[in-house]
Design a protein around this motif. Sequence first.
Motif, PDB file in Angstrom:
ATOM      1  N   GLU A 359      -2.918   2.140  -6.495  1.00  0.00           N
ATOM      2  CA  GLU A 359      -2.875   0.883  -5.640  1.00  0.00           C
ATOM      3  C   GLU A 359      -1.909   0.677  -5.024  1.00  0.00           C
ATOM      4  O   GLU A 359      -2.301  -0.152  -3.703  1.00  0.00           O
ATOM      5  CB  GLU A 359      -2.300   0.267  -7.130  1.00  0.00           C
ATOM      6  CG  GLU A 359      -0.770   0.327  -7.532  1.00  0.00           C
ATOM      7  CD  GLU A 359      -0.584   1.754  -8.481  1.00  0.00           C
ATOM      8  OE1 GLU A 359      -1.472   2.427  -8.293  1.00  0.00           O
ATOM      9  OE2 GLU A 359       0.470   1.516  -9.392  1.00  0.00           O
ATOM     10  N   ILE A 360      -1.263   1.635  -4.716  1.00  0.00           N
ATOM     11  CA  ILE A 360      -0.816   1.782  -3.068  1.00  0.00           C
ATOM     12  C   ILE A 360      -1.351   3.133  -2.169  1.00  0.00           C
ATOM     13  O   ILE A 360      -0.591   3.172  -1.250  1.00  0.00           O
ATOM     14  CB  ILE A 360       1.007   2.040  -3.316  1.00  0.00           C
ATOM     15  CG1 ILE A 360       1.283   2.916  -3.996  1.00  0.00           C
ATOM     16  CG2 ILE A 360       1.669   0.812  -3.665  1.00  0.00           C
ATOM     17  CD1 ILE A 360       2.565   3.714  -3.573  1.00  0.00           C
ATOM     18  N   GLY A 361      -2.203   2.851  -2.535  1.00  0.00           N
ATOM     19  CA  GLY A 361      -2.886   4.264  -1.543  1.00  0.00           C
ATOM     20  C   GLY A 361      -2.189   5.642  -0.912  1.00  0.00           C
ATOM     21  O   GLY A 361      -1.814   6.030  -0.159  1.00  0.00           O
ATOM     22  N   ALA A 409       6.806   9.740   6.948  1.00  0.00           N
ATOM     23  CA  ALA A 409       8.037   9.089   7.155  1.00  0.00           C
ATOM     24  C   ALA A 409       7.170   7.679   6.676  1.00  0.00           C
ATOM     25  O   ALA A 409       7.832   6.687   6.052  1.00  0.00           O
ATOM     26  CB  ALA A 409       8.179   9.513   8.624  1.00  0.00           C
ATOM     27  N   ASP A 410       6.329   7.399   6.619  1.00  0.00           N
ATOM     28  CA  ASP A 410       4.587   5.749   6.475  1.00  0.00           C
ATOM     29  C   ASP A 410       4.483   6.801   5.057  1.00  0.00           C
ATOM     30  O   ASP A 410       3.678   5.567   4.666  1.00  0.00           O
ATOM     31  CB  ASP A 410       4.317   6.010   7.601  1.00  0.00           C
ATOM     32  CG  ASP A 410       2.512   7.192   7.091  1.00  0.00           C
ATOM     33  OD1 ASP A 410       3.360   7.965   6.835  1.00  0.00           O
ATOM     34  OD2 ASP A 410       1.719   7.101   8.118  1.00  0.00           O
ATOM     35  N   ALA A 411       5.159   7.067   3.645  1.00  0.00           N
ATOM     36  CA  ALA A 411       4.189   7.304   2.665  1.00  0.00           C
ATOM     37  C   ALA A 411       5.018   5.753   2.141  1.00  0.00           C
ATOM     38  O   ALA A 411       5.636   5.011   2.242  1.00  0.00           O
ATOM     39  CB  ALA A 411       5.341   8.065   1.983  1.00  0.00           C
ATOM     40  N   PRO A 412       3.522   5.768   1.416  1.00  0.00           N
ATOM     41  CA  PRO A 412       3.022   4.294   1.184  1.00  0.00           C
ATOM     42  C   PRO A 412       4.448   3.518  -0.041  1.00  0.00           C
ATOM     43  O   PRO A 412       4.266   5.232  -0.810  1.00  0.00           O
ATOM     44  CB  PRO A 412       2.167   3.968   0.607  1.00  0.00           C
ATOM     45  CG  PRO A 412       1.187   5.416   0.234  1.00  0.00           C
ATOM     46  CD  PRO A 412       2.025   6.224   1.538  1.00  0.00           C
ATOM     47  N   ALA A 416       7.391  -1.905  -0.652  1.00  0.00           N
ATOM     48  CA  ALA A 416       6.934  -2.102   0.475  1.00  0.00           C
ATOM     49  C   ALA A 416       5.650  -2.667   0.430  1.00  0.00           C
ATOM     50  O   ALA A 416       5.621  -3.781   0.586  1.00  0.00           O
ATOM     51  CB  ALA A 416       6.703  -0.837   1.389  1.00  0.00           C
ATOM     52  N   ALA A 417       4.854  -1.997  -0.824  1.00  0.00           N
ATOM     53  CA  ALA A 417       3.519  -2.995  -0.590  1.00  0.00           C
ATOM     54  C   ALA A 417       3.643  -3.769  -1.195  1.00  0.00           C
ATOM     55  O   ALA A 417       2.316  -4.647  -0.581  1.00  0.00           O
ATOM     56  CB  ALA A 417       2.797  -2.106  -1.699  1.00  0.00           C
ATOM     57  N   ARG A 418       4.296  -4.032  -2.386  1.00  0.00           N
ATOM     58  CA  ARG A 418       4.170  -5.670  -2.661  1.00  0.00           C
ATOM     59  C   ARG A 418       4.812  -6.661  -1.771  1.00  0.00           C
ATOM     60  O   ARG A 418       4.263  -7.428  -1.827  1.00  0.00           O
ATOM     61  CB  ARG A 418       5.132  -5.154  -4.313  1.00  0.00           C
ATOM     62  CG  ARG A 418       5.103  -5.216  -5.354  1.00  0.00           C
ATOM     63  CD  ARG A 418       6.011  -5.516  -6.045  1.00  0.00           C
ATOM     64  NE  ARG A 418       6.781  -5.699  -7.310  1.00  0.00           N
ATOM     65  CZ  ARG A 418       7.444  -4.901  -8.234  1.00  0.00           C
ATOM     66  NH1 ARG A 418       8.838  -4.016  -7.255  1.00  0.00           N
ATOM     67  NH2 ARG A 418       7.108  -4.715  -9.194  1.00  0.00           N
ATOM     68  N   ALA A 419       6.214  -6.298  -0.981  1.00  0.00           N
ATOM     69  CA  ALA A 419       6.134  -6.975  -0.572  1.00  0.00           C
ATOM     70  C   ALA A 419       5.695  -7.582   0.980  1.00  0.00           C
ATOM     71  O   ALA A 419       5.942  -8.064   2.117  1.00  0.00           O
ATOM     72  CB  ALA A 419       7.847  -7.119   0.600  1.00  0.00           C
ATOM     73  N   VAL A 427      -4.329  -6.010  -3.210  1.00  0.00           N
ATOM     74  CA  VAL A 427      -5.734  -5.647  -3.462  1.00  0.00           C
ATOM     75  C   VAL A 427      -6.043  -6.656  -5.008  1.00  0.00           C
ATOM     76  O   VAL A 427      -6.992  -6.573  -5.616  1.00  0.00           O
ATOM     77  CB  VAL A 427      -6.833  -5.178  -2.500  1.00  0.00           C
ATOM     78  CG1 VAL A 427      -8.578  -5.373  -3.199  1.00  0.00           C
ATOM     79  CG2 VAL A 427      -6.651  -5.488  -0.539  1.00  0.00           C
ATOM     80  N   VAL A 428      -5.628  -4.935  -5.208  1.00  0.00           N
ATOM     81  CA  VAL A 428      -5.545  -4.412  -6.587  1.00  0.00           C
ATOM     82  C   VAL A 428      -5.138  -5.758  -7.548  1.00  0.00           C
ATOM     83  O   VAL A 428      -6.102  -6.121  -8.636  1.00  0.00           O
ATOM     84  CB  VAL A 428      -4.853  -2.944  -7.111  1.00  0.00           C
ATOM     85  CG1 VAL A 428      -4.921  -2.478  -8.554  1.00  0.00           C
ATOM     86  CG2 VAL A 428      -5.897  -1.856  -6.234  1.00  0.00           C
TER      87      VAL A 428
END
Length: 519
Positions: A359-361, A409-412, A416-419, A427-428
Amino acid sequence: MAREWLADAAFYQIYPQSFYDANGDGIGDIPGITEKLDYVAELGCNALWICPCFDSPFKDAGYDVRDYRRVAPRYGTNDDLVHLMDEAHARGMRVLLDLVPGHTSEEHPWFRESARAEANELSGRYIWTDSAFVGTPQRPSIAGECERDGCYMVNFFKCQPALNYGWSDPSEPWMSALDAPEALATREALKDVMRFWLDRGADGFRVDMADFLVKDDDEERVGNTAIWQDVRRMLDEEYPECVLVSEASRPWWAIPAGFDVDFYLDHPGNGYNTLLRDGGGQGEDHSFFRCGAGGDARRFLDDYLPRLEAVRGKGYVALVTCNHDTPRATRTLGQRELALAWATLLTLPGPPFVYYGDEIGMRYLDLPTKEGGYARTGSRSPMQWGPGANLGFSTAPAEELYLPVDDAADAPTVEAARADAGSLWHVVHDVLALRHRTPELQADGPFELAAVREDGSAFAYRRGALTLAVNPSPTPWELAVEGEAAPAYLIGEATASETGLVLGPQSFVICQGPPHPPV
Ligand code: NOJ
Ligand code: CA
């Protein structure tokens, strides 16, 4: 007919080692799952499948069970698991445990007993030939490891001796008939394991290698059918609500055999494989969801639709975002491609399964093998919850973690995804929310293919009054839609045209109204 609650079920698959470490020892655990139930519910999943969490030497990540009735100490206690199931139920959620019926660990007391030279009650619990110099047909077998003069069949890795459920054709003296006492005893032992966890609150099981109990079975799987129909009879009498999900990818077999749901898996050459990871990482990749890769939806649809048809009204084909055995789709797809893929998979019939972190890739990581994972290990890394140490998975020192956390450094992360309202997480979340409010989008809702773009690079489908269309290609697709063209849900662009709408490149839409004219 499948259990009723499946109609609106959306599953979340948890690999317990890697989900959340509540006691800070570096490995995920059952209390950790309990702590995160609200998270799973918030995402929109109302059911869990937890990979094996039972006592095991972990040579195959727990698919080598040493004691079916005991939670592995590294995950907690039986009471912790009962508590987790109680807490899930209190939130209206269901829990499937993982049942491994085809083999045990070589360290299971049944096998230890069966491997003794003297005949005993468990001599026939596994499949043994009469001599250490004579192997078994059909499957690999092992000799010279035990004091017993025989060769035993394995079901998967060397550490996983095959349990004996009998043979359809017992042509050798050492083979048991399906109804031989030792084969029936294995079957009863399996039922007892199921009863043990059903009595403690499990809502059902995901069943490992479900169509491989009888080793010489034919295409129709007659012997395996007999066994599962018998198990289902017991369940109908004693636990009518128990759900069984088969790892078979043969719905025409699994549903009549007594399963409610069968996974559609990435077996070589099947249609599911052509969606996300065509070519399996080797050779040319023409995945449907990979933008510009020349994918053709018909390769999926021609294989998927007959599966749906075969079990319509009787059971379900389940689509998965991934699982612990397959590379995460991030290996070849970007976030937008994933958004289109997840929106599609979550709006097709049957109960969907979201693999933790998809869900966060979360990325497929290049990791050395762990507990028999080999290439699968890269899909089993710790869940990424938020900023800070170990991305919130554990408070243990990084070098003590079960597997390393994605160090990019950009690991999801979930936080962060919720914000970020534009993230994959939303999307999910949004598609699942729409699905829960809209019976047509649920497991039993009507389904009809509405249109396939000429070159196969996009397709549309109807679910009752709704028309859904996905266009992962780099060019717009003009689609005729009658009635309300205002999208109920949209990724990308959809603009009204004279005859309906134009679905932009890399777009997905759900709109009211049938396509026009009917195609
Ligand atoms: C399928 C499981 O999903 C996989 O992880 C396991 O290694 C084999 N079955 C053997 O149990
Ligand atoms: Ca722990």
